[in-house]
Each structure stands twice: as C-alpha cells, then as structure tokens.
Design an enzyme around this catalytic site. Structure first.
Site, PDB file in Angstrom:
ATOM      1  N   HIS A 197      28.852 -39.852   8.331  1.00 52.38           N
ATOM      2  CA  HIS A 197      28.402 -38.769   7.438  1.00 52.38           C
ATOM      3  C   HIS A 197      28.076 -39.353   6.065  1.00 52.38           C
ATOM      4  O   HIS A 197      28.983 -39.757   5.336  1.00 52.38           O
ATOM      5  CB  HIS A 197      29.488 -37.699   7.292  1.00 52.38           C
ATOM      6  CG  HIS A 197      29.834 -37.020   8.587  1.00 52.38           C
ATOM      7  ND1 HIS A 197      30.969 -36.274   8.766  1.00 52.38           N
ATOM      8  CD2 HIS A 197      29.153 -36.959   9.771  1.00 52.38           C
ATOM      9  CE1 HIS A 197      30.989 -35.794  10.003  1.00 52.38           C
ATOM     10  NE2 HIS A 197      29.902 -36.202  10.628  1.00 52.38           N
TER      11      HIS A 197
HETATM   12  C1  LIG Z   1      26.678 -41.176  15.313  1.00 53.05           C
HETATM   13  C2  LIG Z   1      26.533 -39.949  14.452  1.00 53.05           C
HETATM   14  C3  LIG Z   1      27.276 -38.808  14.768  1.00 53.05           C
HETATM   15  C4  LIG Z   1      27.170 -37.662  13.966  1.00 53.05           C
HETATM   16  N1  LIG Z   1      27.773 -36.506  14.379  1.00 53.05           N
HETATM   17  C5  LIG Z   1      27.522 -35.340  13.704  1.00 53.05           C
HETATM   18  C6  LIG Z   1      27.986 -34.096  14.203  1.00 53.05           C
HETATM   19  O1  LIG Z   1      28.608 -34.020  15.252  1.00 53.05           O
HETATM   20  N2  LIG Z   1      27.731 -32.982  13.466  1.00 53.05           N
HETATM   21  C7  LIG Z   1      27.043 -33.024  12.276  1.00 53.05           C
HETATM   22  O2  LIG Z   1      26.887 -31.981  11.643  1.00 53.05           O
HETATM   23  N3  LIG Z   1      26.556 -34.196  11.814  1.00 53.05           N
HETATM   24  C8  LIG Z   1      26.749 -35.337  12.508  1.00 53.05           C
HETATM   25  N4  LIG Z   1      26.204 -36.516  12.071  1.00 53.05           N
HETATM   26  C9  LIG Z   1      25.456 -36.504  10.791  1.00 53.05           C
HETATM   27  C10 LIG Z   1      24.057 -35.911  10.928  1.00 53.05           C
HETATM   28  O3  LIG Z   1      23.379 -36.503  12.005  1.00 53.05           O
HETATM   29  C11 LIG Z   1      23.328 -36.165   9.598  1.00 53.05           C
HETATM   30  O4  LIG Z   1      24.039 -35.518   8.560  1.00 53.05           O
HETATM   31  C12 LIG Z   1      21.885 -35.663   9.590  1.00 53.05           C
HETATM   32  O5  LIG Z   1      21.159 -36.180  10.669  1.00 53.05           O
HETATM   33  C13 LIG Z   1      21.248 -36.085   8.265  1.00 53.05           C
HETATM   34  O6  LIG Z   1      19.917 -35.628   8.239  1.00 53.05           O
HETATM   35  P1  LIG Z   1      18.834 -36.335   7.321  1.00 53.05           P
HETATM   36  O7  LIG Z   1      17.571 -35.577   7.478  1.00 53.05           O
HETATM   37  O8  LIG Z   1      19.400 -36.531   5.979  1.00 53.05           O
HETATM   38  O9  LIG Z   1      18.653 -37.817   7.911  1.00 53.05           O
HETATM   39  P2  LIG Z   1      18.424 -38.349   9.384  1.00 53.05           P
HETATM   40  O10 LIG Z   1      18.683 -37.305  10.399  1.00 53.05           O
HETATM   41  O11 LIG Z   1      19.199 -39.615   9.468  1.00 53.05           O
HETATM   42  O12 LIG Z   1      16.871 -38.684   9.453  1.00 53.05           O
HETATM   43  C14 LIG Z   1      16.245 -39.632   8.649  1.00 53.05           C
HETATM   44  C15 LIG Z   1      15.044 -40.206   9.387  1.00 53.05           C
HETATM   45  O13 LIG Z   1      14.178 -40.799   8.434  1.00 53.05           O
HETATM   46  C16 LIG Z   1      13.640 -42.002   8.966  1.00 53.05           C
HETATM   47  N5  LIG Z   1      13.264 -42.859   7.824  1.00 53.05           N
HETATM   48  C17 LIG Z   1      14.100 -43.375   6.896  1.00 53.05           C
HETATM   49  N6  LIG Z   1      13.401 -44.092   5.965  1.00 53.05           N
HETATM   50  C18 LIG Z   1      12.103 -44.003   6.336  1.00 53.05           C
HETATM   51  C19 LIG Z   1      10.903 -44.560   5.786  1.00 53.05           C
HETATM   52  N7  LIG Z   1      10.921 -45.303   4.667  1.00 53.05           N
HETATM   53  N8  LIG Z   1       9.731 -44.315   6.422  1.00 53.05           N
HETATM   54  C20 LIG Z   1       9.709 -43.534   7.566  1.00 53.05           C
HETATM   55  N9  LIG Z   1      10.825 -43.007   8.120  1.00 53.05           N
HETATM   56  C21 LIG Z   1      12.008 -43.228   7.516  1.00 53.05           C
HETATM   57  C22 LIG Z   1      14.793 -42.558   9.783  1.00 53.05           C
HETATM   58  O14 LIG Z   1      14.322 -43.487  10.747  1.00 53.05           O
HETATM   59  C23 LIG Z   1      15.416 -41.300  10.381  1.00 53.05           C
HETATM   60  O15 LIG Z   1      14.864 -41.015  11.646  1.00 53.05           O
HETATM   61  C24 LIG Z   1      26.322 -37.680  12.821  1.00 53.05           C
HETATM   62  C25 LIG Z   1      25.595 -38.832  12.506  1.00 53.05           C
HETATM   63  C26 LIG Z   1      25.677 -39.955  13.315  1.00 53.05           C
HETATM   64  C27 LIG Z   1      24.870 -41.181  12.960  1.00 53.05           C
END
Ligand SMILES: Cc1cc2nc3c(=O)[nH]c(=O)nc-3n(C[C@H](O)[C@H](O)[C@H](O)COP(=O)(O)OP(=O)(O)OC[C@H]3O[C@@H](n4cnc5c(N)ncnc54)[C@H](O)[C@@H]3O)c2cc1C
Length: 502
Positions: A421
């Site tokens: 997280h």
């Molecule tokens: C193993 C694991 C288990 C988890 N379990 C839970 C759970 O059970 N419940 C829960 O609520 N949360 C959980 N989480 C947390 C949750 O997945 C994250 O809080 C959420 O996905 C964050 O969303 P986000 O949009 O910030 O980033 P992300 O979902 O991480 O998405 C970011 C995306 O941007 C892309 N990216 C980054 N930089 C660039 C760039 N420069 N150019 C192009 N693309 C780029 C990445 O490749 C990625 O695909 C877990 C996370 C992990 C890793």
C-alpha cells in the site's frame, strides 16, 4: 488496445491518461463517457487474467514492476511491490474492499484544507463503485487459511470480519473460483466502449508544458530493451502512475514542489504458522481481517504458495529450512501498521527508476514488535503447532511461553518488512506548505497537469486503499468534466453574443 509498431510516433489527443490502474482506468472511463477524446498510455503489457495463475511467481514476472523486487532503502529497508501492466495494481492485488474511511477523510479535509470535499458524495460514489466492480463476500465457507484468522480472533474475543472483495463467482462456485473484477474487466472496457484508445508497453518519460498544450515524450518496448518512441500532444494530462511513478514522472518534468517527499505506506511483518491439517491454499488469500487494534494495527493473511512459504522462512533458514517439507500445512499471516514514518521518492538524472527511501519512527518499530507478538498469539489460539516469525534470529514459537523470547529477540531492523500500500506522494489540498496538488488533483503551479491516483491521498488511510483511490479519482474526474463543460458553454455563449452583435 494496441502496442505501437514502428519507431516514431506522434499522436494528438484531448486528454492523455498516464497509467491504467485504479486511478487511471476510472479517470479514462468517466472522461470518455463524457465525450472527451482520451488516450491511455500504459507502461506494462496487457495480460488476460485467464492466462496467469493468481499470486504465482509467473504473475510476478509478467505483471509486477521489476518482477516484484523493489525496495525503499532504510533501516530496515522496506520491500514494496507495484503492478506494472494494463490495470496496474488492480490486476495483481488481493481484491479486499474497504469503503473510504470517513473519519480519516474528514481529517484530511481539515488538515490539508481540501475544498469541496463532501463525504456524502464519496459515499454515493462508493455505492456506484461497489456495483461496477461487483463487491461481494465469498459463497459458502471461507478457505481453511482464512478460517484460522476468524477462529483465532474469536477465541481472543478480538474484533474481526470477512472483508468483501471485487469478485464474480460462478453459480455453485466456492471461495477459490472467483474472478477478480479488476480494471481490465470493468473500467477499461467501459472506457474503450466510449471511444478511448490505449497504448500498452509505452512509457511516458517526461512532460513538457508549452502553455498551450502538453507534450509527453514516450519510449516503448516490452521492458527487455526499450526503444526510442515519440511524442503525444494533449490539451490535458492526468498522471495516474501510482504513488512511486507519479512523483518520479512529475520530477523528471520539472515539477518538484511537495512532490515525492511524503510517501506513506502500511508496513507489514509476517510469520508462517503450521497446523496439524492441510490449510495451504496456493492460488488465493484469506478474506478475514482482525481489526481489534485498528487503525494502528491490523492482521490478515498473505498469498502462501510453496515458493512464498520458502521465502518467508529464509530470514532464519538455518533453523527453519526443514519446515518447508510441510508447506501444505502452513500459511503466511501479516501484521500491518499505519506508520507515522515517511518516505522520499527521488528521480535521479540518468536513472530510469527513482531512488525510494523510507524511515520508520520509533513508535512504528514498537507497534511492529507488539503486532508480531499478538499475531503469533492469535495463530496459537487458532491451533498452530509451530510458528515461524520472519526475522533474523527468530525462535520457533510453540506455545505462549515462547512469545516473550520472540518479542525480546525481535527488532524491526532484522525483519523482512514489506508493503503493498503506497500513497501520499502528491498530497491534495489548498495547504500550500504541504500539498503538491489542489483540492481536485491539479498540480499546484501547473495549468494542464492533474494527478489522479493513490499519490493524492494525504496520508495512508489505515485500510486497504483501492476503493478510496477510486472514489477520489471519480470525484476529481467529475469536477474536471463540469469545469470543462462550463468553460465550453461560456465560450459558446460568448461566441453567440459576439455573433449577435456583428
Ligand atoms: C500485491 C498487492 C496487493 C494489494 N492488495 C490490495 C487489496 O486487497 N485491497 C486494496 O484496496 N488495495 C490493495 N492493493 C493496493 C492497490 O492495488 C493500489 O492502492 C491501487 O492499485 C493504486 O492505484 P493507482 O492508480 O494509484 O496505481 P496502480 O494501480 O499501481 O496503477 C499505476 C499504473 O501506471 C503505470 N505507469 C506508471 N508509470 C508510468 C509511466 N511513466 N508511463 C506509463 N505508465 C505508467 C503502471 O505500470 C501501472 O500499471 C494491493 C497492491 C498490491 C501491489
């Protein structure tokens, strides 16, 4: 969805969304459905969920950044993982759903001066998200590994519950037959249906704002060797790369004020518990959590296939190695804390990946110590015959009498601390001494660049964060749509009046 062929691209779009995870996919869907021309750029590949075993090493290889081997340096260093694929973290995570915690949201509103933050609106967005991603409890009995958490907590009279997940189960299915309703199954198809385009295996390296529009410089490739790419010109950019990559991209683009210095995480320590019967469920995680000491401390279960059990035993491999033979009778559990410490994400010139550091506070270390002790007690109460804590020098815990030795020997600096997280690197709000973005995610000092992902949450929320990330992303996207539409209608009415005068 398509990769890019050829060497140079130059694409134009009205809105560029960088990243397709919880923040990016929802942003793209809402904007496309409101009629904007949207292009999503995702660094990782598109991986159909049916082609990969959940929680496997193959999944880590294909869908995690750097195969899951990423670390925030410190004493101790904290291993962290990020999804790097279409759908981001939502494709690889455990799917455990918590509504945005309203007491925390209220504190954020006050402490970070977030304007226009209406908790009723967030509540109604949460209802909508629950429908869209099918939040539900498991049909029938929980898995044995999950039942252990329930049983141990019940024996101690500790508050616990089954956490619902974003899953669809076939008729008559059981706990392990669910299909995760990640972004590639929900909001990304919605975005495509409304006309959004997507480039995968394409990384945004830098943004350049010339006052009229923003140019994103991209490189592309499958990660094994990247090739020079091209440029994407957009009127507006939403950066949704997650709490590590978003601040790194903004810094590479010259935006640095309150960007990257306040990384907040939920650090965890873990143990492996052995039982008389088979309890291991290789392809799923427990759905029960214990919240007796929340928000400071929570307990839950981790993915536990044989490779991960071996990894959990390696901190004290000399003493623990023979236990691996019994991995089917073992499962891994964690104690997660809401940390007072903070980390720093720094883009370094000439390096592809940012330097990430994290400092746990003295209180964090003590909560980790007491958390591991209480977790060991819980598994003993649930019937564990042996408990293997993951820190160097740990003893095997067989009964309550061993707990004091375990607690004495524990030091956070000797433990395998990890987190999944990651938040708070671009906190939102009008408090200009603390916030990198305004109350709706627009980067302070920028005209055309928004952040709309986990980076915006002002602190770690103390619960699994994805639902909170999505609720804020939807709120902010709606605000953007309203503003653009009202500017457009002002322009049109101005043009009509001018026309009438002419
Ligand atoms: C193993 C694991 C288990 C988890 N379990 C839970 C759970 O059970 N419940 C829960 O609520 N949360 C959980 N989480 C947390 C949750 O997945 C994250 O809080 C959420 O996905 C964050 O969303 P986000 O949009 O910030 O980033 P992300 O979902 O991480 O998405 C970011 C995306 O941007 C892309 N990216 C980054 N930089 C660039 C760039 N420069 N150019 C192009 N693309 C780029 C990445 O490749 C990625 O695909 C877990 C996370 C992990 C890793």
């Amino acid at each position: 969805m398509s990769g890019i062929e050829g060497h140079q691209i130059h694409v134009r779009t009205q809105v560029l969304v960088v990243g397709s995870g919880a923040g990016g996919a929802t942003t793209a869907a809402l904007l496309a459905e409101a009629g904007f021309d949207v292009l999503i750029v995702e660094e990782g590949p598109w991986v159909d969920q049916d082609t990969v075993t959940p929680f496997s090493l193959d999944q880590m290889d294909r869908q995690y950044r750097s195969g899951g081997v990423t670390v925030a340096l410190g004493l101790p260093s904290i291993a962290y993982t990020e999804g790097r694929c279409a759908g981001g973290g939502t494709e690889v995570n455990s799917g455990l759903y918590f509504r945005p915690p309203l007491d925390v949201v209220e504190r954020w509103r006050r402490d970070f001066r977030i304007d226009g933050l209406d908790v009723d609106e967030l509540e109604s967005i949460a209802d909508e998200v629950e429908q869209a991603i099918n939040v539900t409890t498991v049909p029938g009995k929980p898995t044995p590994a999950s039942e252990i958490l329930r049983r141990g907590a019940a024996a101690l009279n500790w508050r616990h519950s089954e956490i619902p997940r974003w899953m669809k189960y076939p008729a008559g299915g059981d706990a392990v037959t669910g299909k995760r309703q990640s972004m590639t199954r929900t909001y990304l198809p919605r975005a495509f249906a409304a006309g959004a385009r997507m480039l995968v295996e394409t990384r945004v390296d830098r943004l350049v704002d010339n006052g009229l529009n923003v140019t994103a410089h991209v490189t592309y490739g499958d990660g094994t060797g990247r090739m020079p790419g091209g440029a994407i010109t957009a009127a507006h950019v939403f950066v949704c790369g997650g709490a590590i990559q978003t601040p790194a991209l903004l810094q590479r683009s010259g935006m640095r004020s309150h960007i990257g210095r306040t990384l907040a995480v939920h650090p965890t320590v873990k143990l492996t518990a052995k039982f008389a019967d088979e309890v291991n469920v290789p392809d799923d995680v427990p759905v029960h959590q214990v919240k007796e000491f929340a928000p400071d401390l929570s307990f839950g279960g981790s993915a536990s296939h044989s490779g991960l059990v071996a990894l959990a035993l390696t901190d004290e491999w000399r003493t623990f190695s023979s236990a691996i033979e019994d991995w089917r009778r073992m499962s891994i559990y964690y104690a997660a804390i809401t940390s007072e410490g903070r980390g720093w994400v720094q883009a370094l010139p000439g390096f592809r990946d940012p330097l990430v550091t994290y400092r746990l506070s003295h209180r964090d270390r003590e909560v980790l110590r007491s958390g591991l002790g209480r977790l060991a007690l819980l598994t003993l109460e649930a019937g564990a015959t042996e408990v293997y804590p993951s820190f160097r020098g740990a003893p095997v815990v067989r009964d309550r009498g061993d707990l004091a030795t375990m607690q004495q020997r524990f030091a956070a600096s000797k433990a395998s601390v990890m987190t999944v997280h990651l938040c708070s690197t671009v906190p939102m709000g009008e408090h200009r001494d603390r916030c990198g973005a305004d109350s709706f995610g627009k980067v302070h000092g920028a005209d055309r660049v928004w952040v709309n992902d986990a980076s915006l949450l002002p602190t770690a929320p103390g619960v699994n964060p994805q639902a909170t990330v999505m609720a804020f992303a939807i709120r902010n996207a709606r605000r953007f749509i309203e503003q653009q539409q009202s500017q457009q209608s002002h322009r049109s009415s101005g043009a009509t009046q001018n026309g009438a005068q002419a």
